[in-house]
Design an enzyme around this catalytic site. Structure first.
Site, PDB file in Angstrom:
ATOM      1  N   ASN A   1       0.870  -1.172   0.000  1.00 33.04           N
ATOM      2  CA  ASN A   1       0.000   0.000   0.000  1.00 33.04           C
ATOM      3  C   ASN A   1       0.912   1.229   0.000  1.00 33.04           C
ATOM      4  O   ASN A   1       1.480   1.591   1.028  1.00 33.04           O
ATOM      5  CB  ASN A   1      -0.867  -0.053   1.263  1.00 33.04           C
TER       6      ASN A   1
ATOM      7  N   ARG B   1      -2.722  -1.946  -3.319  1.00 35.57           N
ATOM      8  CA  ARG B   1      -3.903  -1.115  -3.102  1.00 35.57           C
ATOM      9  C   ARG B   1      -3.771   0.121  -3.982  1.00 35.57           C
ATOM     10  O   ARG B   1      -2.742   0.798  -3.949  1.00 35.57           O
ATOM     11  CB  ARG B   1      -3.981  -0.694  -1.638  1.00 35.57           C
TER      12      ARG B   1
ATOM     13  N   HIS C   1     -12.198   4.322   0.020  1.00 34.54           N
ATOM     14  CA  HIS C   1     -12.259   3.383   1.161  1.00 34.54           C
ATOM     15  C   HIS C   1     -13.165   2.197   0.848  1.00 34.54           C
ATOM     16  O   HIS C   1     -13.693   1.548   1.757  1.00 34.54           O
ATOM     17  CB  HIS C   1     -12.800   4.062   2.446  1.00 34.54           C
TER      18      HIS C   1
ATOM     19  N   LEU D   1     -14.080   6.000   9.799  1.00 33.08           N
ATOM     20  CA  LEU D   1     -13.625   7.276  10.359  1.00 33.08           C
ATOM     21  C   LEU D   1     -12.165   7.143  10.783  1.00 33.08           C
ATOM     22  O   LEU D   1     -11.854   6.489  11.779  1.00 33.08           O
ATOM     23  CB  LEU D   1     -14.500   7.662  11.573  1.00 33.08           C
TER      24      LEU D   1
ATOM     25  N   ARG E   1      -8.278  17.371   5.935  1.00 32.51           N
ATOM     26  CA  ARG E   1      -9.050  17.720   4.720  1.00 32.51           C
ATOM     27  C   ARG E   1     -10.371  18.354   5.117  1.00 32.51           C
ATOM     28  O   ARG E   1     -10.962  17.971   6.120  1.00 32.51           O
ATOM     29  CB  ARG E   1      -9.315  16.462   3.889  1.00 32.51           C
TER      30      ARG E   1
ATOM     31  N   ARG F   1      -7.102  12.031  19.409  1.00 32.31           N
ATOM     32  CA  ARG F   1      -6.683  11.814  20.809  1.00 32.31           C
ATOM     33  C   ARG F   1      -6.271  13.128  21.458  1.00 32.31           C
ATOM     34  O   ARG F   1      -6.623  13.415  22.601  1.00 32.31           O
ATOM     35  CB  ARG F   1      -5.511  10.814  20.873  1.00 32.31           C
TER      36      ARG F   1
ATOM     37  N   GLY G   1      -9.331   4.127  12.278  1.00 28.33           N
ATOM     38  CA  GLY G   1      -8.677   4.647  13.491  1.00 28.33           C
ATOM     39  C   GLY G   1      -9.626   5.241  14.524  1.00 28.33           C
ATOM     40  O   GLY G   1      -9.607   4.857  15.691  1.00 28.33           O
TER      41      GLY G   1
ATOM     42  N   GLY H   1     -13.146   5.290  14.308  1.00 27.67           N
ATOM     43  CA  GLY H   1     -14.318   4.420  14.472  1.00 27.67           C
ATOM     44  C   GLY H   1     -14.047   3.230  15.378  1.00 27.67           C
ATOM     45  O   GLY H   1     -14.907   2.804  16.157  1.00 27.67           O
TER      46      GLY H   1
ATOM     47  N   ASN I   1     -11.492   3.106  17.672  1.00 30.11           N
ATOM     48  CA  ASN I   1     -10.837   3.431  18.949  1.00 30.11           C
ATOM     49  C   ASN I   1     -11.466   4.537  19.779  1.00 30.11           C
ATOM     50  O   ASN I   1     -11.249   4.592  20.976  1.00 30.11           O
ATOM     51  CB  ASN I   1      -9.381   3.834  18.679  1.00 30.11           C
TER      52      ASN I   1
ATOM     53  N   GLU J   1      -8.288  -4.145   5.190  1.00 29.32           N
ATOM     54  CA  GLU J   1      -8.222  -4.003   3.734  1.00 29.32           C
ATOM     55  C   GLU J   1      -7.190  -4.963   3.138  1.00 29.32           C
ATOM     56  O   GLU J   1      -7.396  -5.504   2.053  1.00 29.32           O
ATOM     57  CB  GLU J   1      -7.840  -2.554   3.390  1.00 29.32           C
TER      58      GLU J   1
END
Ligand code: ADP
Length: 394
Positions: free
Chosen positions: A8, A91, A180, A206, A238, A282, A328, A330, A332, A381
């Site tokens: 990837n 990918r 995605h 997310l 973004r 975080r 990441g 979604g 955590n 993925e």
């Protein structure tokens, strides 16, 4: 057992995973990430099955030298010879309208991949570096391309067409493609094993890049990312959806070039801009609890936009049976999942606070009374790419 390498490539990074498989069971023999390719301070991480992660500080000029360095590490640790690799899966971000599934790479496929690369201004070329490097290092090994846009090729015209002059689509292929897709496909496939009766599903990928997809009877019918990966919900750096005239207005009134505005929209916006310089949720969550006003605004805008898309897709599908959180954030962020789900209580959705405190695991969050099922499903993925590569090449 066959060994399959999955790559990837980003513009300055390259993730790899080496699988061993008989087509039924897929074991990850090793995985890692090369970072800062072409930038001082580059390094490659390596982790073999059940071992500690190691970091190698190496000078990595380009993707070809990086792949050679990864091969050296694999040969010292998990492979006797490169000939053991039976196939390579890549990918890719964009398949345009050419690809609605993974394909074996040949010259014709390469021509189409080159043609579609400019559709992703920041990432398009990066995906190609890995293929070019790999084709020159292992020219006789079959290679497969898996496209992030492929799963969304089932969207109906009313979802993918923008209200632009018709030649913008017919001649220039400007339309919603979505991204995605491999992740949305994987998590919806996993959900269908647990909840086969769920026909109206909303998948929330997310991460630092985010997208939300409406999946009806296993098919993508709408998704929040569009022609590029800049629209949709607020992301790490973004901007997500903005009024279409804003970039033009900035160029006209602030004497900025298209390239400068492109960089701004992709690297200097989103949570990073709203929170005053933090793109990682975080850090923003910590600031939120300290009462930092910018962090509170960033979180509120983020939740507002996610909820808006979930509402829109519920309406599009005439209801929703299940919502999936992945990637990441979604997987955590219990904090953001709770905030999003609290806003959806109006439709009878309720999640269990204690279960929601868990991170990174496949769990059902919804309570028994909840009218909508809610799941956290960690995405994978690489596994989908490995499965497609095996099925196409073996
Ligand atoms: P991408 O693949 O798009 O680079 P990821 O899906 O890996 O991104 O998501 C990375 C993001 O996930 C981080 O920027 C951070 O915002 C969020 N994240 C990762 N771990 C946690 C955590 N433990 N708690 C909250 N958010 C997290």
């Amino acid at each position: 057992m066959k060994k399959i390498l999955i790559l990837n490539s980003g513009s300055s990074s390259l993730k790899y995973q080496l699988f061993e498989t008989d087509g039924k069971v897929y074991n990850v023999l090793a995985k890692g990430l090369a970072e800062r390719i072409g930038i001082p301070g580059s390094n490659i991480s390596f982790q073999a099955q059940n071992d500690e992660k190691q970091i190698f500080k190496l000078e990595l000029d380009n993707h070809k030298t990086t792949l050679k360095a990864i091969f050296d590490i694999l040969l010292k640790n998990v492979l006797q010879s490169m000939d053991e690799i039976s196939a390579v899966g890549h990918r890719l971000g964009h398949g345009g309208e050419y690809f609605d599934k993974s394909v074996v790479i040949n010259d014709d496929v390469m021509t189409k991949i080159y043609e579609t690369k400019d559709l992703l201004p920041l990432h398009g070329k990066a995906f190609i570096y890995g293929i070019e490097a790999m084709r020159s290092i292992l020219p006789d090994v079959p290679q497969v391309a898996t496209f992030d846009s492929a799963f969304h090729q089932t969207m109906p015209k009313e979802a993918y067409l923008y209200a632009l002059p018709t030649e913008q689509y017919e001649k220039y292929r400007i339309r919603r493609y979505g991204f995605h897709g491999t992740s949305h496909y994987y998590v919806s496939r996993e959900l269908s094993k647990i909840l086969p009766q769920a026909s109206k599903v909303i998948s929330c990928h997310l991460g630092s890049g985010s997208s939300i997809t409406a999946i009806k009877n296993g098919k993508s019918i709408d998704t929040s990312l569009g022609f590029t990966a800049t629209g949709g919900v607020t992301m790490g750096t973004r901007c997500g959806d903005i009024d279409a005239y804003i970039p033009l207005y900035i160029m006209q009134t602030q004497n900025k070039t298209a390239e400068e505005v492109n960089l701004m929209m992709n690297k200097e916006c989103g949570l990073y801009a709203l929170s005053g310089g933090y793109s990682d949720t975080r850090d923003i969550e910590k600031k939120y609890y300290e009462g930092d006003e910018q962090a509170i605004t960033a979180i509120n805008v983020y939740v507002h936009n996610v909820v808006k898309y979930i509402g829109a897709y519920t309406a599009e599908m005439g209801g929703v049976d299940a919502i999936i959180f992945t990637a990441g954030i979604g997987e955590n962020s219990s904090f953001l999942r709770q905030k999003i789900c609290d806003r959806l209580a109006f439709m009878g959705l309720k999640i269990d606070k204690e279960i929601n405190a868990q991170r990174g695991k496949l769990v059902e969050l919804s309570t028994k009374e909840s009218t909508v099922k809610v799941y956290v499903i960690p995405t994978n993925e690489e596994l989908v790419i490995a499965q497609d590569t095996y099925n196409l090449c073996m």
